[in-house]
Write an enzyme that holds these catalytic residues in place. Sequence first.
Site, mmCIF file in Angstrom:
data_model
loop_
_atom_site.group_PDB
_atom_site.id
_atom_site.type_symbol
_atom_site.label_atom_id
_atom_site.label_comp_id
_atom_site.label_asym_id
_atom_site.label_seq_id
_atom_site.Cartn_x
_atom_site.Cartn_y
_atom_site.Cartn_z
ATOM 1 N N SER A 55 1.108 -0.892 0.104
ATOM 2 C CA SER A 55 0.268 -0.107 0.330
ATOM 3 C C SER A 55 0.729 1.622 -0.388
ATOM 4 C CB SER A 55 -1.254 0.127 1.338
ATOM 5 O OG SER A 55 -1.949 -1.015 1.425
ATOM 6 N N GLN A 56 0.128 2.495 -0.579
ATOM 7 C CA GLN A 56 1.039 3.523 -0.140
ATOM 8 C C GLN A 56 1.229 4.369 0.635
ATOM 9 O OE1 GLN A 56 -2.427 6.450 -2.028
ATOM 10 N NE2 GLN A 56 -0.683 7.470 -1.321
#
Length: 204
Positions: A55-56
């Site tokens: 995930s970012q």
Amino acid sequence: MEKEKLLQTLSKQGITEETIQAIAKVPRELFIGNNTPETAYKNIALPIDYDQTISQPYTVAYMIDLLELSPGKKVLELGGGTGYSAAVMWEKMKRQGELYSLELIPGLQKTGKQNLAKAGYKEIHLICKDGKKGYPEHAPYDRVVIAAAVSTLAKEITEQLKEEGILVFPQQTSQNACIMTKIKKKKQGFETSTHGYFAFVPFV
């Protein structure tokens, strides 16, 4: 330089100082698989092996803020991936407490374990196991986080929360969207709140 830029961006996006400090301590470049090192501190999700993603940083930080972590908590993560978010949580916990992270895909769990060892996080338990019903072996937990999209939440997972415990997970609302959901276990039942839309791979 890139890392500093990312930390400033997260601050502008409203992430708490404690979570930003935890992110600053984790060498994300060790957790991004075959992606090039210069992508490590970009505020974007990155593809990893087995059709999964890391995930970012903003998403990881946002979920960790919602968890209200502090030292000494017992935490369960479902969907350990490369180990990155577990490392950030452990730093936020000042490396005190218990952290269990389950990853279903054997190859990914092996990689995640190696990443955590390389980064010096040997106290985190990254286990190869199906987490769709939580991890009763070490329940109850102060905090539970699910790092993938969930369409139907198993009641076993909420049952594994302590009173005043918190669960954070992306609830699948359509094929491409999830709403970040926070559940707090109270004596009289569960308190649920929602916190914006995000994109996640499905929980398997």
